[in-house]
Design a protein around this motif. Structure first.
Motif, PDB file in Angstrom:
ATOM      1  N   GLU A 223       0.798  -1.369  -0.128  1.00  0.00           N
ATOM      2  CA  GLU A 223       0.059  -0.009   0.069  1.00  0.00           C
ATOM      3  C   GLU A 223       0.832   1.302  -0.152  1.00  0.00           C
ATOM      4  OE1 GLU A 223      -2.915   0.390   2.959  1.00  0.00           O
ATOM      5  OE2 GLU A 223      -2.987   2.581   2.430  1.00  0.00           O
ATOM      6  N   MET A 224       1.922   1.163   0.973  1.00  0.00           N
ATOM      7  CA  MET A 224       2.917   2.444   0.845  1.00  0.00           C
ATOM      8  C   MET A 224       3.321   2.584  -0.768  1.00  0.00           C
ATOM      9  SD  MET A 224       5.130   1.767   4.065  1.00  0.00           S
ATOM     10  CE  MET A 224       4.810   0.395   4.839  1.00  0.00           C
ATOM     11  N   GLN A 225       3.735   1.405  -1.296  1.00  0.00           N
ATOM     12  CA  GLN A 225       4.471   1.663  -2.465  1.00  0.00           C
ATOM     13  C   GLN A 225       3.399   2.367  -3.632  1.00  0.00           C
ATOM     14  OE1 GLN A 225       7.403  -0.501  -2.940  1.00  0.00           O
ATOM     15  NE2 GLN A 225       7.831   0.800  -4.786  1.00  0.00           N
ATOM     16  N   ASP A 226       1.986   1.915  -3.474  1.00  0.00           N
ATOM     17  CA  ASP A 226       0.997   2.548  -4.497  1.00  0.00           C
ATOM     18  C   ASP A 226       0.999   3.852  -4.103  1.00  0.00           C
ATOM     19  OD1 ASP A 226       0.729  -0.177  -5.388  1.00  0.00           O
ATOM     20  OD2 ASP A 226      -1.328  -0.574  -4.171  1.00  0.00           O
ATOM     21  N   ARG A 227       0.919   4.339  -2.751  1.00  0.00           N
ATOM     22  CA  ARG A 227       0.783   5.659  -2.506  1.00  0.00           C
ATOM     23  C   ARG A 227       1.851   6.522  -2.983  1.00  0.00           C
ATOM     24  NH1 ARG A 227      -2.093   5.092   3.037  1.00  0.00           N
ATOM     25  NH2 ARG A 227      -1.673   7.409   3.440  1.00  0.00           N
ATOM     26  N   MET A 228       3.247   6.116  -3.070  1.00  0.00           N
ATOM     27  CA  MET A 228       4.230   6.752  -3.219  1.00  0.00           C
ATOM     28  C   MET A 228       4.630   7.094  -4.780  1.00  0.00           C
ATOM     29  SD  MET A 228       6.577   4.854  -0.245  1.00  0.00           S
ATOM     30  CE  MET A 228       8.347   5.679  -0.671  1.00  0.00           C
ATOM     31  N   PRO A 229       5.623   7.777  -5.211  1.00  0.00           N
ATOM     32  CA  PRO A 229       5.512   8.135  -6.540  1.00  0.00           C
ATOM     33  C   PRO A 229       6.385   6.792  -7.323  1.00  0.00           C
ATOM     34  CG  PRO A 229       6.580  10.046  -5.083  1.00  0.00           C
ATOM     35  CD  PRO A 229       6.122   9.006  -4.228  1.00  0.00           C
TER      36      PRO A 229
END
Lengths: 213, 267, 213
Positions: free
Chosen positions: A41-47
């Motif tokens: 999820e972090m990855q999805d929200r990060m650029p």
């Protein structure tokens, strides 16, 4: 570093932000959430192009020894206050639900033997498991249904949840206290009563869990 | 027993008693295995070196005592007692030649294993509950930053849906469910409107059928509807005193004319 | 520092914990509190002799430039994610939804009859077309305005877009199959009622019904 703020609007499309910026991002995301956040999820929200896992490794080091720690819960991460500072938090303390002895034992059996069927829990405790006990643990979201056992009757199995790991400060079920010793002592094996029909088939227990990952 | 104590700590006495009362009937034991485990502790040896024979005797003695005290034992306890009595006899007597089934030693070993496993699970449970726990010893973020959920709705449709939608429209008349078709219905309201506009000019007796609207006189279905509506409307107009109606004989054509005299002079 | 954990039970009554420990405490308190905490309240919760204000000053410096900041809210303090990272606090979820029946019927009529006026759409559908339906299709860029019809009132017409053709994999709207084809392809399971056959003759589509664009 503090000046090199990352502006998402200026990013070139395929260039990942510097790692220090990624670390700030992971920090902000985790701070904002009371629940553990998965790397995915972090990855999805990060650029685009960010590597959340790497940023997490740096961040974890940064918070070592601080008043809040970065902890891993299953596949997710969360900030949690250092356990030695619990005494400061009477205000925040929530009344933990009292569990019956049967519920505690059932929970431990599920955690150590997962995936485990109700029949197996009863075999270990030597007494019937009341419906209410399982219900209570399900309701607390400490256990959930696992895969059905591929034996006659295809009984459901129970496994512990990420919420369980979070509550007891465990990174994974592998970190349960004493689990290695229990396994090597053969106490997590399913050993059918001699002469009894092995109607559960191969009850693989925790080993199944360990092979899976 | 330290681990027992910590287990009990997490439950209030009243709750514990209530829970136990539901499950067992003797001295708060949670089933025969729990009772056996407790009895085994009196031997003060490692569970792996426990004398199952001695344990069986202890258990049977316990059950006898309970019976003497007229304590109603749950079936579980009696089943275990029967099994232990059997095991005891097998342990004491030499095996009969050609006997099938597991050896008494295997059965005894299994019982010892069960006790050891239960004991280990109890200890593990105690260790688990003694861990630092979320909301008691360590805490999560108290303030929840609102993570805005940007819900982007994207509508979609497939070519098949598009085509079927069109086909549905174009073929609607073929297969639509029954609906009252108003196209061929001439209502009394319609007839009233029509006749009110025309009646002023009807000084002489005129056949009612001549009041049928244009295009409604040919097709039988439409003609019936229009005739009925016009007749009903004429009755209404007569009642209101605007017209007079006459019919010379049964089934003869009905004729109407506007009333010239006030209603009071009704003949 | 990380080893010098503060144990409240061992403290001598009047000796304050080291400042580094106080900083950890302030950090944990602020992290776990759902609301901003005043210096006064921190002080009350910390061991005797602590100086919350000083610890706070150190903590604030430590978080400078990080993904979360220590901010003052009225008389109290709280952690908040760095303003430049606000974009991370959005979680975009794309939800695919099926077009409503009204929308897809309207779209179908436009595709088959373009250019077509709203009045014509209503005549074909047999019900009024809501403004919202047309707006939705315009917004999706599946339809656009065509030329005005050279009839009294000069009504606008609608035609389908490149985007529409793209989405449905069509080269042109003329590629759309007719009712006869649909029926022979088994896409319509109802058989025509006697006398309704000429329905298809009606369906002249784009060119014949209306003038070409």
């Amino acid at each position: 570093m503090s000046d090199s703020r990352y502006d998402p609007n200026e990013k070139s499309l395929f260039e990942a932000p510097p790692l220090a910026e990624q670390e700030r991002m992971v920090e902000a995301i985790l701070f904002a959430s009371p629940e553990p956040v998965s790397v995915r999820e972090m990855q999805d929200r990060m650029p685009h192009g960010s590597d959340a896992a790497e940023a997490l490794a740096y961040l974890q080091r940064r918070y070592e020894g601080r008043g809040v720690h970065l902890v891993k819960v299953g596949n997710a991460w969360a900030f949690r206050t250092a356990p030695d500072l619990g005494f400061l938090m009477q205000k925040e303390t929530v009344e933990l639900r009292k569990l019956s002895r049967a519920a505690i034992e059932t929970l431990a059996i599920i955690a150590y033997h997962q995936p485990v069927t109700r029949a197996e829990i009863e075999e270990i405790r030597g007494v019937a498991v009341s419906r209410g006990t399982i219900d209570q643990l399900l309701e607390m979201e400490w256990i959930r249904l696992g895969r059905r056992r591929m034996t006659p009757g295809r009984p459901v199995t129970f496994i512990v949840t990420e919420g369980f790991l979070d509550h007891f400060g465990l990174e994974s079920a592998r970190d349960l206290p004493g689990i290695k010793e229990l396994r090597s002592a053969g106490l997590l094996d399913n050993r059918p009563m001699p002469g009894a029909e092995d109607d559960e088939g191969d009850m693989v227990g925790q080993s199944e869990l360990f092979e899976e990952e | 027993m330290a681990e027992e104590t910590s287990l009990f700590e997490s439950t209030s006495v009243s709750e514990r008693l209530a829970a136990e009362a539901l499950i067992v009937d003797v001295d708060g034991f949670e089933g025969p295995l729990d009772l056996l485990l407790t009895l085994s502790r009196t031997q003060k040896v490692d569970l792996r070196r426990i004398s199952v024979l001695a344990l069986a005797e202890q258990y049977l003695a316990f059950v006898d005592r309970a019976k003497a005290l007229r304590i109603e034992l749950a079936a579980d306890y009696l089943v275990m007692a029967a099994w232990l009595a059997f095991l005891k006899s097998r342990l004491l007597l030499p095996p009969e030649p050609g006997e099938e089934g597991p050896s008494a030693e295997d059965m005894a070993a299994h019982l010892a294993f069960q006790l050891e496993r239960l004991s280990a699970m109890r200890e593990a449970a105690a260790q688990l509950m003694a861990r630092d726990r979320l909301g008691r010893d360590f805490f999560g973020r108290g303030f929840e930053e609102s993570v805005e959920r940007v819900r982007k709705v994207r509508y979609t449709a497939s070519l098949l849906e598009l085509i079927q939608a069109y086909a549905r429209i174009r073929t609607r008349d073929e297969f639509r469910p029954y609906a009252f078709d108003r196209r061929d219905v001439f209502t009394m309201e319609d007839a009233l409107d029509r006749m009110r506009g025309m009646i002023g000019f009807a000084g002489d007796w005129t056949e009612l059928t001549s009041y049928l609207p244009e295009g409604w006189g040919l097709e039988p279905k439409r003609r019936r509807s229009a005739t009925a509506a016009t007749f009903a409307a004429s009755l209404e107009l007569a009642k209101q005193g605007h017209i007079e109606i006459r019919q010379s004989e049964t089934f003869a054509p009905i004729a109407i004319r506007a009333r010239t005299t006030p209603r009071a002079t009704h003949e």
